[in-house]
Write a protein that holds these residues in place. Structure first.
Motif, PDB file in Angstrom:
ATOM      1  N   UNK A   4       0.229  -1.415   0.064  1.00  0.00           N
ATOM      2  CA  UNK A   4       0.285   0.042  -0.148  1.00  0.00           C
ATOM      3  C   UNK A   4       0.570   1.069  -0.067  1.00  0.00           C
ATOM      4  N   UNK A   5       0.286   2.263  -1.058  1.00  0.00           N
ATOM      5  CA  UNK A   5       1.896   3.487  -1.184  1.00  0.00           C
ATOM      6  C   UNK A   5       0.459   4.466  -0.538  1.00  0.00           C
ATOM      7  N   UNK A   6       0.858   4.913   0.538  1.00  0.00           N
ATOM      8  CA  UNK A   6      -0.015   6.348   1.206  1.00  0.00           C
ATOM      9  C   UNK A   6       0.252   7.563   1.316  1.00  0.00           C
ATOM     10  N   UNK A   7      -0.810   8.584   0.715  1.00  0.00           N
ATOM     11  CA  UNK A   7       0.012   9.899   0.643  1.00  0.00           C
ATOM     12  C   UNK A   7      -1.732  10.815   0.459  1.00  0.00           C
ATOM     13  N   UNK A   8      -1.607  10.896   1.980  1.00  0.00           N
ATOM     14  CA  UNK A   8      -2.879  11.391   2.136  1.00  0.00           C
ATOM     15  C   UNK A   8      -3.243  11.109   3.293  1.00  0.00           C
ATOM     16  N   UNK A   9      -4.846  11.047   3.701  1.00  0.00           N
ATOM     17  CA  UNK A   9      -5.606  10.342   4.176  1.00  0.00           C
ATOM     18  C   UNK A   9      -6.169   9.029   4.384  1.00  0.00           C
ATOM     19  N   UNK A  10      -6.347   8.279   5.705  1.00  0.00           N
ATOM     20  CA  UNK A  10      -6.968   6.881   5.758  1.00  0.00           C
ATOM     21  C   UNK A  10      -7.848   6.859   6.221  1.00  0.00           C
ATOM     22  N   UNK A  11      -8.770   6.396   6.164  1.00  0.00           N
ATOM     23  CA  UNK A  11      -9.654   6.269   7.781  1.00  0.00           C
ATOM     24  C   UNK A  11     -10.705   4.993   7.205  1.00  0.00           C
ATOM     25  N   UNK A  12     -11.616   4.749   7.969  1.00  0.00           N
ATOM     26  CA  UNK A  12     -12.683   3.439   8.717  1.00  0.00           C
ATOM     27  C   UNK A  12     -11.513   1.909   7.627  1.00  0.00           C
ATOM     28  N   UNK A  13     -12.422   1.690   6.332  1.00  0.00           N
ATOM     29  CA  UNK A  13     -11.963   0.772   5.911  1.00  0.00           C
ATOM     30  C   UNK A  13     -11.145   0.936   4.798  1.00  0.00           C
ATOM     31  N   UNK A  14     -10.536   2.095   4.908  1.00  0.00           N
ATOM     32  CA  UNK A  14      -8.673   1.996   4.021  1.00  0.00           C
ATOM     33  C   UNK A  14      -8.261   2.075   4.974  1.00  0.00           C
ATOM     34  N   UNK A  15      -8.324   2.088   6.504  1.00  0.00           N
ATOM     35  CA  UNK A  15      -7.138   1.416   7.416  1.00  0.00           C
ATOM     36  C   UNK A  15      -6.812  -0.349   7.178  1.00  0.00           C
ATOM     37  N   UNK A  16      -8.199  -0.785   6.873  1.00  0.00           N
ATOM     38  CA  UNK A  16      -8.262  -2.474   6.429  1.00  0.00           C
ATOM     39  C   UNK A  16      -7.253  -2.726   5.142  1.00  0.00           C
ATOM     40  N   UNK A  17      -7.315  -1.716   4.259  1.00  0.00           N
ATOM     41  CA  UNK A  17      -6.782  -2.227   3.516  1.00  0.00           C
ATOM     42  C   UNK A  17      -5.178  -1.980   3.408  1.00  0.00           C
ATOM     43  N   UNK A  18      -5.175  -0.599   4.359  1.00  0.00           N
ATOM     44  CA  UNK A  18      -3.418  -1.077   5.104  1.00  0.00           C
ATOM     45  C   UNK A  18      -3.156  -2.642   5.661  1.00  0.00           C
ATOM     46  N   UNK A  19      -3.479  -2.403   6.182  1.00  0.00           N
ATOM     47  CA  UNK A  19      -3.041  -3.028   7.468  1.00  0.00           C
ATOM     48  C   UNK A  19      -2.847  -4.785   6.992  1.00  0.00           C
ATOM     49  N   UNK A  20      -4.008  -5.141   5.824  1.00  0.00           N
ATOM     50  CA  UNK A  20      -4.206  -6.120   5.256  1.00  0.00           C
ATOM     51  C   UNK A  20      -2.775  -6.443   4.287  1.00  0.00           C
ATOM     52  N   UNK A  21      -2.549  -5.641   4.395  1.00  0.00           N
ATOM     53  CA  UNK A  21      -1.183  -5.266   3.400  1.00  0.00           C
ATOM     54  C   UNK A  21       0.125  -5.911   4.130  1.00  0.00           C
ATOM     55  N   UNK A  22       0.900  -5.964   3.171  1.00  0.00           N
ATOM     56  CA  UNK A  22       2.148  -6.842   3.712  1.00  0.00           C
ATOM     57  C   UNK A  22       3.440  -5.253   3.998  1.00  0.00           C
ATOM     58  N   UNK A  23       3.517  -4.529   3.583  1.00  0.00           N
ATOM     59  CA  UNK A  23       4.345  -3.379   2.989  1.00  0.00           C
ATOM     60  C   UNK A  23       2.927  -2.242   2.980  1.00  0.00           C
ATOM     61  N   UNK A  24       3.309  -0.871   3.775  1.00  0.00           N
ATOM     62  CA  UNK A  24       2.914  -0.213   4.288  1.00  0.00           C
ATOM     63  C   UNK A  24       3.931   1.018   3.483  1.00  0.00           C
TER      64      UNK A  24
END
Length: 263
Positions: A108-128
């Motif tokens: 997961x490559x993140x540049x900005x806001x993550x909320x709710x289920x988006x945190x789930x997508x991030x947390x389930x990824x192997x690398x953030x």
């Protein structure tokens, strides 16, 4: 890889060994609906169908990765009964589980806001990989909900107390705090160089090795069928309740939180 499929909520692009999946609902702040869940599964099918693919990259837009489940869309559909709510919880948890087990390295490559289920997508990824301006929050309790599907994967990354505090406070976590807790693996002003360094190593691995490693480590952790059932049942109970439905409907109508007065 065949990237010609016409998707409504995501965009696909690729380089040798890498499939990039960009969440693409800018008008809805990249919130997750049933179409996006279905299309993300289709993207993972594409990755698994290519024997040379080693990396799946999840990314968002400029300033917003994903703001979680589509509450406005849910309000428009009306309060779900318990069976329909359970199906929604099952579908989302199933996506997170697949991300954690697919025999590809998910970044997961993140540049900005993550909320709710988006945190789930991030947390389930192997690398953030995240930029310093990124933030992470779990606002579900403000609606009378809980981050039911997200919690098992977040606990796996951050430990119990950090996940519990995020859920109970609903306060955003900064990128530095997310790095300290383990939710983020690396901070970088420019994400692409960090991604290329990681992909260079990962693409040298056998696909079977990635799958074997992910299955093995899954057996070391707590996300059992019983945990999954608990998450789905609790989500269904809350989503089908009058109180939660009323709060979500009020937000959809007024576009403001319950404690905010008229502007």
């Amino acid at each position: 890889m065949d990237l010609s499929t016409d998707h409504r909520t995501i965009r696909l692009s690729g380089t040798p060994g890498v499939l990039t999946v960009a969440l693409d609902r800018p008008d809805a702040q990249n919130s997750i609906d049933t179409t996006m869940i279905r299309e993300l599964h289709a993207a993972l099918d594409t990755a698994e169908a290519d024997p040379d693919c080693r990396v799946v990259v999840l990314t968002g837009g400029d300033g917003v990765f994903c703001t979680g489940m589509d509450l406005l869309g849910a309000a428009a559909e009306g309060r779900p009964d318990r069976e329909r709510a359970a199906q929604g919880g099952t579908d989302f948890l199933g996506l997170l589980k697949r991300l954690s087990l697919i025999p590809r390295v998910v970044v997961a490559t993140v540049d900005g806001r993550v909320a709710g289920g988006g945190v789930g997508l991030v947390a389930a990824s192997d690398f953030v990989l995240a930029t310093p301006r990124s933030t992470f929050s779990l606002p579900e309790a403000l609606w009378g909900l809980l981050p039911c599907s997200v919690a098992p994967f977040l606990i796996r990354r951050t430990g119990f107390q950090k996940a519990y505090a995020m859920s109970l406070s609903t306060l955003p976590v900064t990128a530095d705090q997310a790095l300290s807790s383990g939710l983020v693996d690396q901070l970088a002003d420019r994400l692409q160089p960090a991604l290329r360094r990681l992909a260079f190593r990962v693409t040298k691995m056998e696909g079977t090795t990635v799958g074997d490693l992910k299955r093995y480590f899954a057996k070391m952790w707590i996300i059992t069928p019983e945990v999954e059932r608990t998450a789905i049942e609790e989500f269904a109970r809350l989503m089908s309740s009058d109180g939660v439905g009323r709060r979500i409907a009020d937000f959809a109508e007024r576009q403001r939180f319950p404690w905010e007065g008229a502007s």
